[in-house]
Design a protein around this motif. Structure first.
Motif, short mmCIF file in Angstrom:
data_model
loop_
_atom_site.label_atom_id
_atom_site.label_comp_id
_atom_site.label_asym_id
_atom_site.label_seq_id
_atom_site.Cartn_x
_atom_site.Cartn_y
_atom_site.Cartn_z
N GLN A 1 50.86 56.57 -42.87
CA GLN A 1 49.77 57.51 -42.56
C GLN A 1 50.32 58.93 -42.43
OE1 GLN A 1 47.88 55.97 -39.04
NE2 GLN A 1 46.72 54.41 -40.18
N ASN B 1 43.40 54.59 -45.34
CA ASN B 1 44.05 54.94 -44.07
C ASN B 1 44.23 53.75 -43.14
OD1 ASN B 1 45.32 57.01 -42.61
ND2 ASN B 1 43.53 57.22 -41.29
N ASP B 2 43.23 52.88 -43.04
CA ASP B 2 43.33 51.74 -42.13
C ASP B 2 44.27 50.65 -42.64
OD1 ASP B 2 41.59 51.09 -44.19
OD2 ASP B 2 40.24 49.92 -42.91
N LYS B 3 44.72 50.77 -43.90
CA LYS B 3 45.64 49.79 -44.48
C LYS B 3 47.10 50.24 -44.38
CE LYS B 3 42.06 48.57 -47.74
NZ LYS B 3 41.53 48.82 -49.05
#
Length: 190
Positions: free
Chosen positions: A15, A7-9
């Motif tokens: 997303q 998710n943070d990438k």
């Protein structure tokens, strides 16, 4: 889980796409579960015994309402008894109560009741709510698989629950019908 790992990438659009994929996967899983329940309602041999519908309904409601953090209240007529297959009648009560909770959740004071009365020599059970209701012009679609009387954006669901309920009731030699009006709640009789 995939979402936690990447998710943070992802940029915001990626997303959003991942959220859509996950939501559709969950919906597909629910549809498969509902179709399996529909098949079981017609294929498993009946194991008929005496049932305490009052206790069954109260227990199912507490489980459903607790998991959905709902604020609905259920009134159950004490001493409701019948003969039936406990597993399948649980499916009936779970579907009807889940719908009552779902369709009354936008009310300030959602009320659900389960009662019974004798009519023409038979016991008729009534599950009633004060929720969204529906237009009786569409009642002939109500118990058919994949038929929905409300938009999915308003109320979630796969359109299988009431078809399963009808099959279980018919297998027990009964019948089911409904009465409702838009924004006036609904009553299901069986």
């Amino acid at each position: 889980n995939l979402q936690d790992d990447i998710n943070d990438k992802l940029d915001p659009l990626e997303q959003q796409m991942l959220q859509r994929i996950l939501a559709n996967g969950l919906r597909m899983n629910q549809l498969i579960d509902d179709l399996l329940a529909l098949a079981r309602a017609t294929q498993q041999p009946l194991q008929v015994g005496k049932l305490d519908l009052s206790t069954m309904a109260t227990d199912i409601f507490e489980r459903l309402c607790g998991s959905q953090r709902c604020h609905a209240r259920l009134q159950v007529q004490p001493g409701l008894q019948t003969q039936g297959d406990a597993r399948l009648i649980s499916v009936v009560l779970e579907n009807l109560l889940n719908n009552a909770i779902k369709f009354s959740r936008n009310r300030a004071d959602p009320q659900i009741s389960l009662t019974a009365a004798e009519s023409q020599g038979e016991i008729v059970y009534q599950l009633q709510d004060n929720g969204a209701g529906f237009d009786m012009a569409w009642v002939n679609k109500l118990f058919n698989a994949f038929q929905r009387l409300h938009k999915e954006t308003e109320f979630e669901g796969t359109g299988i629950g009431l078809a399963t309920v009808k099959r279980v009731i018919v297998r027990h030699g009964g019948r089911i019908w409904a009465d409702a009006a838009p924004d006036q709640g609904a009553s299901f009789y069986f």
